[in-house]
Design a protein around this motif. Structure first.
Motif, PDB file in Angstrom:
ATOM      1  N   LEU A 101       0.820  -1.207   0.000  1.00  0.00           N
ATOM      2  CA  LEU A 101       0.000   0.000   0.000  1.00  0.00           C
ATOM      3  C   LEU A 101       0.856   1.259   0.000  1.00  0.00           C
ATOM      4  CD1 LEU A 101      -2.911  -0.945   2.398  1.00  0.00           C
ATOM      5  CD2 LEU A 101      -3.050  -0.446  -0.029  1.00  0.00           C
ATOM      6  N   SER A 102       1.963   1.246   0.725  1.00  0.00           N
ATOM      7  CA  SER A 102       2.834   2.419   0.715  1.00  0.00           C
ATOM      8  C   SER A 102       3.505   2.589  -0.650  1.00  0.00           C
ATOM      9  CB  SER A 102       3.877   2.333   1.820  1.00  0.00           C
ATOM     10  OG  SER A 102       4.767   1.277   1.583  1.00  0.00           O
ATOM     11  N   LEU A 103       3.845   1.480  -1.302  1.00  0.00           N
ATOM     12  CA  LEU A 103       4.394   1.582  -2.658  1.00  0.00           C
ATOM     13  C   LEU A 103       3.377   2.157  -3.634  1.00  0.00           C
ATOM     14  CD1 LEU A 103       6.456  -1.692  -3.066  1.00  0.00           C
ATOM     15  CD2 LEU A 103       7.307   0.640  -2.981  1.00  0.00           C
ATOM     16  N   GLU A 104       2.123   1.762  -3.493  1.00  0.00           N
ATOM     17  CA  GLU A 104       1.086   2.328  -4.356  1.00  0.00           C
ATOM     18  C   GLU A 104       0.880   3.821  -4.070  1.00  0.00           C
ATOM     19  OE1 GLU A 104      -0.518   1.094  -6.968  1.00  0.00           O
ATOM     20  OE2 GLU A 104       0.696  -0.696  -6.751  1.00  0.00           O
ATOM     21  N   PHE A 105       1.020   4.220  -2.814  1.00  0.00           N
ATOM     22  CA  PHE A 105       0.919   5.638  -2.470  1.00  0.00           C
ATOM     23  C   PHE A 105       2.071   6.430  -3.074  1.00  0.00           C
ATOM     24  CE2 PHE A 105       1.116   9.238   0.542  1.00  0.00           C
ATOM     25  CZ  PHE A 105      -0.174   9.696   0.377  1.00  0.00           C
ATOM     26  N   ILE A 106       3.270   5.849  -3.090  1.00  0.00           N
ATOM     27  CA  ILE A 106       4.419   6.499  -3.719  1.00  0.00           C
ATOM     28  C   ILE A 106       4.192   6.628  -5.220  1.00  0.00           C
ATOM     29  CG2 ILE A 106       6.860   6.189  -4.256  1.00  0.00           C
ATOM     30  CD1 ILE A 106       7.156   4.919  -1.481  1.00  0.00           C
ATOM     31  N   VAL A 107       3.655   5.580  -5.841  1.00  0.00           N
ATOM     32  CA  VAL A 107       3.364   5.626  -7.278  1.00  0.00           C
ATOM     33  C   VAL A 107       2.313   6.693  -7.576  1.00  0.00           C
ATOM     34  CG1 VAL A 107       2.296   4.304  -9.145  1.00  0.00           C
ATOM     35  CG2 VAL A 107       4.101   3.293  -7.787  1.00  0.00           C
ATOM     36  N   LEU A 108       1.321   6.824  -6.695  1.00  0.00           N
ATOM     37  CA  LEU A 108       0.302   7.856  -6.882  1.00  0.00           C
ATOM     38  C   LEU A 108       0.896   9.249  -6.792  1.00  0.00           C
ATOM     39  CD1 LEU A 108      -2.770   8.365  -7.188  1.00  0.00           C
ATOM     40  CD2 LEU A 108      -2.845   8.479  -4.696  1.00  0.00           C
ATOM     41  N   SER A 109       1.820   9.466  -5.865  1.00  0.00           N
ATOM     42  CA  SER A 109       2.444  10.785  -5.765  1.00  0.00           C
ATOM     43  C   SER A 109       3.327  11.074  -6.967  1.00  0.00           C
ATOM     44  CB  SER A 109       3.243  10.894  -4.466  1.00  0.00           C
ATOM     45  OG  SER A 109       4.354  10.052  -4.488  1.00  0.00           O
ATOM     46  N   ILE A 110       4.012  10.050  -7.483  1.00  0.00           N
ATOM     47  CA  ILE A 110       4.822  10.246  -8.689  1.00  0.00           C
ATOM     48  C   ILE A 110       3.931  10.529  -9.890  1.00  0.00           C
ATOM     49  CG2 ILE A 110       6.382   9.081 -10.297  1.00  0.00           C
ATOM     50  CD1 ILE A 110       7.587   7.655  -7.894  1.00  0.00           C
ATOM     51  N   PHE A 111       2.786   9.853  -9.977  1.00  0.00           N
ATOM     52  CA  PHE A 111       1.832  10.117 -11.055  1.00  0.00           C
ATOM     53  C   PHE A 111       1.326  11.556 -10.991  1.00  0.00           C
ATOM     54  CE2 PHE A 111      -2.667  10.312 -12.299  1.00  0.00           C
ATOM     55  CZ  PHE A 111      -2.534  10.062 -13.643  1.00  0.00           C
ATOM     56  N   PHE A 112       1.010  12.010  -9.785  1.00  0.00           N
ATOM     57  CA  PHE A 112       0.505  13.369  -9.633  1.00  0.00           C
ATOM     58  C   PHE A 112       1.571  14.397  -9.994  1.00  0.00           C
ATOM     59  CE2 PHE A 112      -1.123  16.911  -6.874  1.00  0.00           C
ATOM     60  CZ  PHE A 112      -2.248  17.140  -7.629  1.00  0.00           C
ATOM     61  N   SER A 113       2.820  14.153  -9.598  1.00  0.00           N
ATOM     62  CA  SER A 113       3.880  15.094  -9.950  1.00  0.00           C
ATOM     63  C   SER A 113       4.175  15.071 -11.444  1.00  0.00           C
ATOM     64  CB  SER A 113       5.142  14.809  -9.148  1.00  0.00           C
ATOM     65  OG  SER A 113       5.663  13.559  -9.483  1.00  0.00           O
ATOM     66  N   LEU A 114       4.088  13.892 -12.064  1.00  0.00           N
ATOM     67  CA  LEU A 114       4.281  13.810 -13.517  1.00  0.00           C
ATOM     68  C   LEU A 114       3.163  14.536 -14.253  1.00  0.00           C
ATOM     69  CD1 LEU A 114       6.130  12.518 -15.656  1.00  0.00           C
ATOM     70  CD2 LEU A 114       4.631  10.540 -15.606  1.00  0.00           C
ATOM     71  N   MET A 115       1.941  14.425 -13.741  1.00  0.00           N
ATOM     72  CA  MET A 115       0.823  15.148 -14.340  1.00  0.00           C
ATOM     73  C   MET A 115       1.019  16.658 -14.216  1.00  0.00           C
ATOM     74  SD  MET A 115      -3.220  14.879 -13.475  1.00  0.00           S
ATOM     75  CE  MET A 115      -3.030  15.649 -11.887  1.00  0.00           C
ATOM     76  N   LEU A 116       1.493  17.110 -13.062  1.00  0.00           N
ATOM     77  CA  LEU A 116       1.763  18.536 -12.895  1.00  0.00           C
ATOM     78  C   LEU A 116       2.857  19.015 -13.831  1.00  0.00           C
ATOM     79  CD1 LEU A 116       1.666  19.007  -9.027  1.00  0.00           C
ATOM     80  CD2 LEU A 116       0.064  19.917 -10.694  1.00  0.00           C
ATOM     81  N   TYR A 117       3.909  18.226 -13.951  1.00  0.00           N
ATOM     82  CA  TYR A 117       5.025  18.618 -14.809  1.00  0.00           C
ATOM     83  C   TYR A 117       4.605  18.667 -16.273  1.00  0.00           C
ATOM     84  CZ  TYR A 117       9.501  18.520 -17.174  1.00  0.00           C
ATOM     85  OH  TYR A 117      10.549  18.794 -18.000  1.00  0.00           O
ATOM     86  N   LEU A 118       3.873  17.654 -16.731  1.00  0.00           N
ATOM     87  CA  LEU A 118       3.469  17.631 -18.135  1.00  0.00           C
ATOM     88  C   LEU A 118       2.459  18.723 -18.458  1.00  0.00           C
ATOM     89  CD1 LEU A 118       3.226  13.820 -18.856  1.00  0.00           C
ATOM     90  CD2 LEU A 118       5.002  15.409 -19.559  1.00  0.00           C
ATOM     91  N   SER A 119       1.609  19.082 -17.499  1.00  0.00           N
ATOM     92  CA  SER A 119       0.685  20.185 -17.755  1.00  0.00           C
ATOM     93  C   SER A 119       1.392  21.526 -17.693  1.00  0.00           C
ATOM     94  CB  SER A 119      -0.468  20.157 -16.766  1.00  0.00           C
ATOM     95  OG  SER A 119      -0.003  20.411 -15.464  1.00  0.00           O
ATOM     96  N   MET A 120       2.475  21.608 -16.923  1.00  0.00           N
ATOM     97  CA  MET A 120       3.214  22.862 -16.834  1.00  0.00           C
ATOM     98  C   MET A 120       3.956  23.164 -18.138  1.00  0.00           C
ATOM     99  SD  MET A 120       5.953  23.974 -13.928  1.00  0.00           S
ATOM    100  CE  MET A 120       7.209  22.821 -14.457  1.00  0.00           C
TER     101      MET A 120
END
Length: 96
Positions: free
Chosen positions: A33-52
């Motif tokens: 579950l903690s690994l999935e939470f880390i993947v979710l945070s990386i997904f969110f940061s990648l989404m922010l970066y690509l939209s920026m």
């Protein structure tokens, strides 16, 4: 200012996921579950970066496919471990 708050939130999510991953190493389910939470945070940061940078979001779909495969593999390891050992404690089996 709002973009900076979002970046800080993803960084804090990433740190909390890593802290849980390091501190809760007895149960495999909590580690997954903690690994999935880390993947979710990386997904969110990648989404922010690509939209920026106003780039195509196709890479997010590839990332999601690999993260789903990682989750399914972890869940299958958890199920096979529970079937063979009866629980998800790391201390109940030897690695030899």
């Amino acid at each position: 200012m709002m973009m900076l708050n979002m970046w800080m939130m993803t960084f804090i999510m990433f740190l909390f996921g890593n802290m849980i991953f390091v501190s809760k190493h007895k149960h495999l389910l909590i580690v997954l579950l903690s690994l999935e939470f880390i993947v979710l945070s990386i997904f969110f940061s990648l989404m922010l970066y690509l939209s920026m940078i106003e780039y195509n979001m196709f890479m997010l779909m590839v990332f999601l496919v690999f993260s789903v495969c990682e989750g399914a593999l972890g869940l299958s390891i958890l199920v096979s471990m529970i079937r063979t050992h009866g629980n998800d404690y790391f201390q109940s089996f030897s690695l030899i």
